[in-house]
Design a protein around this motif. Structure first.
Motif, PDB file in Angstrom:
ATOM      1  N   VAL A 181       1.036  -1.343  -0.062  1.00 54.27           N
ATOM      2  CA  VAL A 181      -0.320   0.243  -0.389  1.00 54.27           C
ATOM      3  C   VAL A 181       0.758   0.955  -0.223  1.00 54.27           C
ATOM      4  O   VAL A 181       0.553   1.765  -0.503  1.00 54.27           O
ATOM      5  CB  VAL A 181      -1.060  -0.435   1.034  1.00 54.27           C
ATOM      6  N   ILE A 182       1.749   1.275   1.170  1.00 55.75           N
ATOM      7  CA  ILE A 182       2.703   2.327   1.401  1.00 55.75           C
ATOM      8  C   ILE A 182       3.034   2.945  -0.045  1.00 55.75           C
ATOM      9  O   ILE A 182       3.577   4.044  -0.660  1.00 55.75           O
ATOM     10  CB  ILE A 182       3.185   2.645   2.390  1.00 55.75           C
ATOM     11  N   LYS A 183       3.982   1.058  -0.611  1.00 54.43           N
ATOM     12  CA  LYS A 183       4.740   1.871  -2.134  1.00 54.43           C
ATOM     13  C   LYS A 183       4.399   1.817  -2.649  1.00 54.43           C
ATOM     14  O   LYS A 183       4.021   3.111  -3.715  1.00 54.43           O
ATOM     15  CB  LYS A 183       5.054  -0.296  -2.544  1.00 54.43           C
ATOM     16  N   LEU A 184       2.957   1.236  -3.640  1.00 52.54           N
ATOM     17  CA  LEU A 184       2.266   2.514  -4.291  1.00 52.54           C
ATOM     18  C   LEU A 184       1.602   3.790  -3.825  1.00 52.54           C
ATOM     19  O   LEU A 184       1.711   4.720  -4.980  1.00 52.54           O
ATOM     20  CB  LEU A 184       0.783   1.336  -4.307  1.00 52.54           C
ATOM     21  N   ALA A 185       1.436   3.817  -3.083  1.00 56.31           N
ATOM     22  CA  ALA A 185       1.145   5.698  -2.483  1.00 56.31           C
ATOM     23  C   ALA A 185       2.308   6.589  -2.581  1.00 56.31           C
ATOM     24  O   ALA A 185       2.158   7.771  -3.311  1.00 56.31           O
ATOM     25  CB  ALA A 185       0.700   5.227  -1.337  1.00 56.31           C
ATOM     26  N   LEU A 186       3.802   5.577  -2.307  1.00 54.25           N
ATOM     27  CA  LEU A 186       4.872   6.741  -2.973  1.00 54.25           C
ATOM     28  C   LEU A 186       5.002   6.644  -3.526  1.00 54.25           C
ATOM     29  O   LEU A 186       5.786   8.373  -4.540  1.00 54.25           O
ATOM     30  CB  LEU A 186       6.478   5.876  -1.889  1.00 54.25           C
ATOM     31  N   ASP A 187       4.780   6.436  -4.975  1.00 51.44           N
ATOM     32  CA  ASP A 187       5.339   6.064  -6.921  1.00 51.44           C
ATOM     33  C   ASP A 187       4.248   6.990  -6.868  1.00 51.44           C
ATOM     34  O   ASP A 187       4.578   7.806  -7.841  1.00 51.44           O
ATOM     35  CB  ASP A 187       4.552   4.988  -6.848  1.00 51.44           C
ATOM     36  N   LEU A 188       2.368   7.077  -6.342  1.00 53.99           N
ATOM     37  CA  LEU A 188       1.703   7.976  -7.303  1.00 53.99           C
ATOM     38  C   LEU A 188       2.263   9.123  -6.612  1.00 53.99           C
ATOM     39  O   LEU A 188       2.084  10.760  -7.245  1.00 53.99           O
ATOM     40  CB  LEU A 188       0.642   7.171  -7.174  1.00 53.99           C
ATOM     41  N   SER A 189       2.350   9.827  -5.217  1.00 54.50           N
ATOM     42  CA  SER A 189       2.741  10.741  -4.559  1.00 54.50           C
ATOM     43  C   SER A 189       3.763  11.149  -5.304  1.00 54.50           C
ATOM     44  O   SER A 189       3.862  12.233  -5.478  1.00 54.50           O
ATOM     45  CB  SER A 189       2.436  10.665  -3.270  1.00 54.50           C
ATOM     46  N   ARG A 190       5.217  10.699  -5.817  1.00 57.11           N
ATOM     47  CA  ARG A 190       6.170  11.118  -6.137  1.00 57.11           C
ATOM     48  C   ARG A 190       5.893  11.761  -7.849  1.00 57.11           C
ATOM     49  O   ARG A 190       6.323  12.863  -7.781  1.00 57.11           O
ATOM     50  CB  ARG A 190       6.998  10.145  -6.680  1.00 57.11           C
ATOM     51  N   GLY A 191       5.281  10.935  -8.446  1.00 57.47           N
ATOM     52  CA  GLY A 191       5.038  11.340  -9.934  1.00 57.47           C
ATOM     53  C   GLY A 191       4.167  12.563  -9.714  1.00 57.47           C
ATOM     54  O   GLY A 191       4.785  13.095 -10.765  1.00 57.47           O
ATOM     55  N   LEU A 192       3.097  12.771  -8.914  1.00 56.35           N
ATOM     56  CA  LEU A 192       2.469  13.809  -8.951  1.00 56.35           C
ATOM     57  C   LEU A 192       3.109  15.005  -8.510  1.00 56.35           C
ATOM     58  O   LEU A 192       2.649  16.198  -8.679  1.00 56.35           O
ATOM     59  CB  LEU A 192       1.596  13.414  -7.983  1.00 56.35           C
ATOM     60  N   SER A 193       3.877  14.684  -7.140  1.00 58.02           N
ATOM     61  CA  SER A 193       4.949  15.877  -7.355  1.00 58.02           C
ATOM     62  C   SER A 193       5.440  16.319  -8.125  1.00 58.02           C
ATOM     63  O   SER A 193       6.301  16.908  -8.491  1.00 58.02           O
ATOM     64  CB  SER A 193       5.842  15.896  -6.039  1.00 58.02           C
ATOM     65  N   TYR A 194       6.387  15.117  -8.677  1.00 58.65           N
ATOM     66  CA  TYR A 194       7.276  15.750  -9.618  1.00 58.65           C
ATOM     67  C   TYR A 194       6.221  16.748 -10.923  1.00 58.65           C
ATOM     68  O   TYR A 194       7.450  17.723 -11.242  1.00 58.65           O
ATOM     69  CB  TYR A 194       7.984  15.063 -10.392  1.00 58.65           C
ATOM     70  N   LEU A 195       4.844  16.766 -11.323  1.00 59.33           N
ATOM     71  CA  LEU A 195       3.700  16.894 -12.086  1.00 59.33           C
ATOM     72  C   LEU A 195       4.418  18.074 -11.260  1.00 59.33           C
ATOM     73  O   LEU A 195       3.432  19.496 -11.973  1.00 59.33           O
ATOM     74  CB  LEU A 195       2.908  16.340 -12.644  1.00 59.33           C
TER      75      LEU A 195
END
Length: 362
Positions: A181-195
């Protein structure tokens, strides 16, 4: 004086030519000169425009003769996606039908403009695009004859693991370990943070628009409605996105900014933890009014660790100004301890997780 006028070593003929080019100011046709100058500048400007247009095309234009398109992967509002090969690389080819609709053309240009400069491990990699499909070969039986004449295509890396939504559905009964759960959440949050750091608002953050690779790394996809964030929030209005994930200010037609993505992320985070759909029993109309007027949100299970529950609540706060930046969300998620479990209780081990028991899943 004549020697000075005719120049040295030029002979008499050279002097005559020089004198011939001397005119009286009151005899010059200024209108004719203006027209000649205007024609010259117009030719220069046209050449510059063509040169700049060509340079722009070269940034992302691909050679369709190198592209082999095969079976259909998905069909959506903005086009059809095929699997293909480009330069010996597996790719996904999204074909958009222009027809006579300028909106589709604008959507395509918008998607390419947003996508082709991005470079992040949690964002699908842009390969190239084409403003036409004249040389596009589609082997799929249901496509070749029906390919629109005015179609265009965008080519991105092929991500083989399917969508995050499909993965969550497959795990609906057994749920996901907390570490996943946390791994997927981190992937998504890092991608959005970059955008967001690139001033891009995705505007349609949902689990269907997230892809998983073979190692289950998450990549943000589908920039069909993404746009560069306006300096003036009033310039960003309109109901854009998918209703269950849409922030209240977007549903209500109010101005919004990148924090609408933060709200949608909160819904996705709940969905990743629960492996369930938000508002499954409500109609679109009911969801719209309840989210805006009654602050409706999905119910957070009691077995959800407080650290994660607090992040979810902060992200889907009704007031955009109280929502954290995605950069802050990344830091909060990185601080969560996953060694003691905390995942959702599998359905076959419990009557549900929406209870008062302090049980914690894997």
């Amino acid at each position: 004086m004549e020697k000075t006028t005719s120049g040295g070593g030029g002979g008499g003929g050279g002097g005559d030519n020089k004198k011939d080019r001397i005119f009286r100011a009151d005899k010059i046709d200024l209108k004719s000169l203006d027209k000649q100058l205007e024609k010259h500048l117009s030719r220069v400007w046209s050449r510059n425009i063509e040169k700049n247009h060509k340079a722009m095309e070269e940034e992302w234009e691909i050679d369709l003769s190198k592209l082999e398109t095969r079976n259909v992967i998905a069909r959506g509002t903005y086009g059809t996606v095929y699997k293909g090969i480009y330069d010996d690389q597996d790719v996904a080819v999204k074909v958009l039908d222009w027809e006579e609709d300028a909106k589709n053309r604008d959507l395509f240009r918008q998607e390419v403009t947003v996508w082709h400069k991005l470079n992040h491990p949690n964002v699908t990699k842009f390969v190239g695009a084409s403003m036409g499909t004249t040389n596009l070969k589609i082997k799929s039986a249901d496509s070749e004859n029906s390919l629109p004449q005015r179609a265009c295509c965008v080519v991105v890396e092929y991500v083989p693991g399917g969508t995050l939504k499909q993965y969550l559905i497959r795990n609906r009964r057994k749920k996901l370990p907390f570490k996943v759960v946390i791994k997927l959440a981190l992937d998504l949050s890092r991608g959005l943070s970059y955008l967001h750091s690139e001033k891009i608002v995705h505007r349609d953050v949902k689990t269907e628009n997230m892809l998983l690779d073979a190692q289950r790394n998450l990549k943000i996809a589908d920039f069909g409605v993404a746009r560069v964030e306006a300096l003036n929030p009033k310039d960003m209005t309109g109901e854009t996105g998918t209703l269950g994930y849409m922030a209240p200010e977007v549903i209500d037609g109010k101005p919004y900014n990148r924090r609408c993505d933060v709200y949608s992320f909160g819904i996705c985070l709940w969905e990743i933890y629960c492996c369930d759909m938000p508002y499954p029993d409500l109609s679109f109309v009911d969801v719209s009014s309840a989210v805006v007027l009654h602050n409706l949100r999905p119910e957070i299970p009691r077995c959800c660790p407080n650290a994660l529950a607090n992040i979810i609540k902060k992200c889907w706060d009704g007031n955009p100004q109280r929502r954290p930046e995605m950069e802050e969300v990344v830091k909060m998620l990185e601080g969560i301890d996953t060694t003691k479990g905390g995942g959702m209780i599998p359905e076959d081990q419990s009557s549900g997780c929406f209870c008062f028991a302090p049980a914690r899943g894997p």
